[in-house]
Design a protein around this motif. Structure first.
Motif, mmCIF file in Angstrom:
data_model
loop_
_atom_site.group_PDB
_atom_site.id
_atom_site.type_symbol
_atom_site.label_atom_id
_atom_site.label_comp_id
_atom_site.label_asym_id
_atom_site.label_seq_id
_atom_site.Cartn_x
_atom_site.Cartn_y
_atom_site.Cartn_z
ATOM 1 N N ASN A 1 43.135 25.699 63.388
ATOM 2 C CA ASN A 1 43.721 25.151 62.165
ATOM 3 C C ASN A 1 44.825 26.103 61.727
ATOM 4 O O ASN A 1 44.586 27.300 61.547
ATOM 5 C CB ASN A 1 42.687 25.055 61.037
ATOM 6 C CG ASN A 1 41.739 23.886 61.211
ATOM 7 O OD1 ASN A 1 42.023 22.957 61.963
ATOM 8 N ND2 ASN A 1 40.615 23.935 60.521
ATOM 9 N N ASP B 1 38.922 25.745 50.259
ATOM 10 C CA ASP B 1 38.348 24.466 50.713
ATOM 11 C C ASP B 1 38.531 24.295 52.217
ATOM 12 O O ASP B 1 37.642 23.783 52.916
ATOM 13 C CB ASP B 1 39.010 23.297 49.979
ATOM 14 C CG ASP B 1 38.628 23.220 48.512
ATOM 15 O OD1 ASP B 1 37.639 23.878 48.122
ATOM 16 O OD2 ASP B 1 39.322 22.512 47.757
ATOM 17 N N GLY B 2 39.689 24.711 52.727
ATOM 18 C CA GLY B 2 39.911 24.636 54.164
ATOM 19 C C GLY B 2 38.935 25.505 54.934
ATOM 20 O O GLY B 2 38.428 25.107 55.994
ATOM 21 N N ALA C 1 35.944 26.319 53.901
ATOM 22 C CA ALA C 1 34.596 25.770 53.721
ATOM 23 C C ALA C 1 34.329 24.560 54.607
ATOM 24 O O ALA C 1 33.167 24.236 54.882
ATOM 25 C CB ALA C 1 34.386 25.393 52.255
ATOM 26 N N ASN C 2 35.393 23.900 55.052
ATOM 27 C CA ASN C 2 35.221 22.650 55.790
ATOM 28 C C ASN C 2 35.717 22.724 57.228
ATOM 29 O O ASN C 2 35.772 21.700 57.910
ATOM 30 C CB ASN C 2 35.966 21.521 55.063
ATOM 31 C CG ASN C 2 35.356 21.216 53.704
ATOM 32 O OD1 ASN C 2 34.237 20.747 53.608
ATOM 33 N ND2 ASN C 2 36.109 21.503 52.652
ATOM 34 N N THR C 3 36.050 23.897 57.700
ATOM 35 C CA THR C 3 36.628 24.006 59.040
ATOM 36 C C THR C 3 35.580 23.859 60.135
ATOM 37 O O THR C 3 34.404 24.204 59.953
ATOM 38 C CB THR C 3 37.346 25.360 59.208
ATOM 39 O OG1 THR C 3 37.986 25.384 60.491
ATOM 40 C CG2 THR C 3 36.364 26.523 59.125
ATOM 41 N N SER C 4 36.029 23.348 61.266
ATOM 42 C CA SER C 4 35.214 23.353 62.477
ATOM 43 C C SER C 4 36.022 23.915 63.645
ATOM 44 O O SER C 4 35.627 23.773 64.802
ATOM 45 C CB SER C 4 34.721 21.941 62.802
ATOM 46 O OG SER C 4 35.817 21.057 62.983
ATOM 47 N N ASP D 1 40.888 29.935 62.728
ATOM 48 C CA ASP D 1 41.574 29.537 61.493
ATOM 49 C C ASP D 1 42.686 30.532 61.221
ATOM 50 O O ASP D 1 42.444 31.734 61.048
ATOM 51 C CB ASP D 1 40.592 29.481 60.317
ATOM 52 C CG ASP D 1 39.849 28.166 60.274
ATOM 53 O OD1 ASP D 1 40.391 27.206 59.702
ATOM 54 O OD2 ASP D 1 38.741 28.084 60.842
ATOM 55 N N SER E 1 32.216 32.083 55.165
ATOM 56 C CA SER E 1 32.411 30.630 55.117
ATOM 57 C C SER E 1 32.194 30.087 56.523
ATOM 58 O O SER E 1 31.620 30.764 57.376
ATOM 59 C CB SER E 1 33.823 30.300 54.615
ATOM 60 O OG SER E 1 34.808 30.754 55.543
ATOM 61 N N LYS E 2 32.692 28.901 56.775
ATOM 62 C CA LYS E 2 32.569 28.317 58.108
ATOM 63 C C LYS E 2 33.637 28.832 59.080
ATOM 64 O O LYS E 2 33.667 28.415 60.237
ATOM 65 C CB LYS E 2 32.645 26.794 58.024
ATOM 66 C CG LYS E 2 31.438 26.145 57.353
ATOM 67 C CD LYS E 2 31.537 24.634 57.412
ATOM 68 C CE LYS E 2 30.302 23.982 56.803
ATOM 69 N NZ LYS E 2 30.358 22.499 56.851
#
Length: 522
Positions: free
Chosen positions: A309, A353-354, A356-359, A363, A406-407
């Motif tokens: 990302n 937010d990015g 927290a929601n990353t896969s 990043d 975070s993720k």
């Protein structure tokens, strides 16, 4: 201008690295540009070589990409209009799967309007994910150079990506050879992290003459962008791969901060609006980034399959004014104020937010100024650059903490601005040197800014900052390779930029293994 057909197969490298003899006017490089400029006439009433600024692509998605050009038969005209008439001109475009354009998959017509400097931003959709394409434009009988681009991979796809990133290209300070060397690496993606052009007028120390006064008006900014875009090395880099761009300060004015210019001046917001409009006109950006007066939505997120990302940040438009008189290498208690922000609240929350929601496997923050703490005063004293994240400590530490809690699987920060190569490990809290690393930072030197550079090792500063692992004072860029298991970063340097033709070498290589936020020197 004739458009000969090409007999037989054509090597991809030849079209991108100057194969004008093989491909005639469809080749990318200086030959087509020089030929068009020599044929330009005045008073004929028709366009002659309107593609002097080349072509570009950007902001790739799995199904499409932005294709860009700007019509300018007289690119550096003082009025900023590029020699174009005050009317809309239809521009044909086409996208093909091959460099000879025998397998065209899409074509259409776009309008180049005077309101946007006769620029064209075609948002192509319906392409295959993770695929290479070639594109070009036509006005009347005039054909543009060809460009190569690619779409982002499908969601979840890992694979590999070679990506180069750059910053700080002052036209007057030297030749853009580093852009050509970057193109020769044939990356799949290029990031430009700011200071794409400089607002200053020419000075007696300049290697190349900068046209026009200090940029303040729309005509000034258009002329300046156009002069940069006529450079064949920069044109080649744009035509080689899609770009993701963000600005820093010099695209408008040195060290500006939101509504505060470097020095008090009348009509700053009007000047900012002109700079933003010219920036959009000259970059391969989507319509979501089209400016509204002095405001422009530039921060955005591009997903490269499941591999990476790219969180592209804007650290200028929303920041508080620099603390302590915008000093460099200063002690500054004000920099710790909890409400001080370089991103603004909304962009900070967008980043969190990015995370927290990353896969994604990686990043990546693509941004402008030094992120890690950097004490610039050797010895027992302390001094920091408050124009960087060190002037906004609480904002920086919140993002660093989120990166490690975070993720986010692997956090990476890419940086420009400082005209030097650096590499650092990002701490959960830089005020606690023993805190764990949560990510890595790679800082690229400039393309030309600050001239040839030196062999200074900056040993004293490195000794005072043990989380900083590398420094080099030469011009160049950084070449990275992302895979599912590791990130490799090559620090590419040139021995000089005040003359043409320098070759590149790798000054250092670092590897980051998946799940290990530390730097390993290869």
């Amino acid at each position: 201008m004739s458009h000969p057909t090409t007999p037989g197969p054509v090597n991809r490298r030849s079209i991108l690295l100057g194969g004008a003899a093989a491909l005639g006017t469809t080749a990318v490089g200086g030959s087509a540009l020089a030929d068009g400029m020599s044929r330009r006439g005045a008073g004929t009433g028709r366009l002659v070589d309107p593609f002097t600024l080349g072509v570009a692509s950007g902001d790739p998605l799995p199904g499409g990409v932005v294709l860009w050009t700007r019509l300018a038969p007289e690119p550096t005209a003082e009025d900023g209009k590029g020699g174009m008439p005050d009317r809309t001109v239809p521009v044909r475009w086409e996208v093909a799967e091959d460099e000879t354009f025998t397998k065209i998959v899409q074509r259409g017509i776009a309008e180049a309007a005077p309101e946007l400097g006769h620029s064209v931003h075609v948002e192509v959709d319906g392409l295959r994910p993770g695929a290479e394409y070639f594109y070009r434009f036509r006005v009347g009988d005039e054909l543009s150079p060809a460009g190569r681009t690619r779409t982002a991979p499908a969601p979840g796809t890992l694979g590999e990506l070679t990506m180069c990133f750059a910053s700080c290209s002052h036209y007057g300070a030297g030749y853009f050879t580093a852009y050509r060397r970057m193109a020769e690496d044939e990356p799949g993606l290029i990031l430009h992290l700011g200071d794409y052009q400089y607002e200053y007028p020419s000075s007696e120390d300049d290697v190349r003459t900068v046209l026009g006064p200090e940029t303040r008006t729309l005509a000034n900014y258009r002329q300046r962008h156009a002069q940069y875009k006529t450079d064949p090395d920069l044109q080649l880099a744009h035509a080689t791969a899609p770009w993701l761009v963000v600005w820093d300060d010099h695209e408008a004015e040195n060290n500006w901060a939101d509504e505060t210019p470097e020095e008090p001046q009348e009509n700053w917001m009007k000047r900012r609006a002109a700079a933003f409009r010219a920036y959009y006109e000259n970059m391969p950006l989507r319509s979501t980034s089209r400016p509204q007066g002095p405001d422009m939505q530039l921060y955005r997120r591009i997903q490269w399959g499941g591999l990476a990302n790219f969180h592209m940040l804007d650290t200028r438009q929303y920041r508080h004014d620099q603390a302590c008189g915008d000093g460099y290498n200063v002690e500054c208690p004000e920099r710790f104020a909890p409400n001080r922000s370089i991103t603004g609240d909304r962009q900070e929350q967008w980043i969190l937010d990015g995370f927290a929601n990353t896969s994604a496997r990686w990043d990546v923050l693509g941004q402008q100024v030094f992120f890690s703490q950097l004490d610039l005063t050797p010895g027992s004293g302390e001094g920091y650059n408050v124009d960087a994240w060190d002037g906004y400590v609480a904002n920086r530490d919140r993002i660093a903490h989120a990166m490690g809690n975070s993720k986010v699987r692997n956090g990476v920060v890419l940086t420009g601005d400082v005209h030097r190569h650096w590499a650092a490990e990002i701490k959960d809290s830089h005020e606690h040197p023993d805190s764990r690393p949560v990510g890595t930072e790679f800082v690229t030197t400039s393309i030309t800014s600050s001239g040839d550079g030196s062999d200074d090792t900056n040993r004293d500063v490195l000794d005072d900052n043990p989380h900083v692992k590398f420094y080099a004072d030469r011009r160049g860029y950084v070449r990275t390779k992302f895979s599912g298991s590791r990130l490799r970063a090559d620090y590419r340097v040139l021995p000089y930029v005040t003359r043409k033709g320098a070759r590149t070498e790798t000054a250092a290589t670092f590897v980051v293994e998946d799940g290990d936020p530390t730097l390993h020197r290869a």
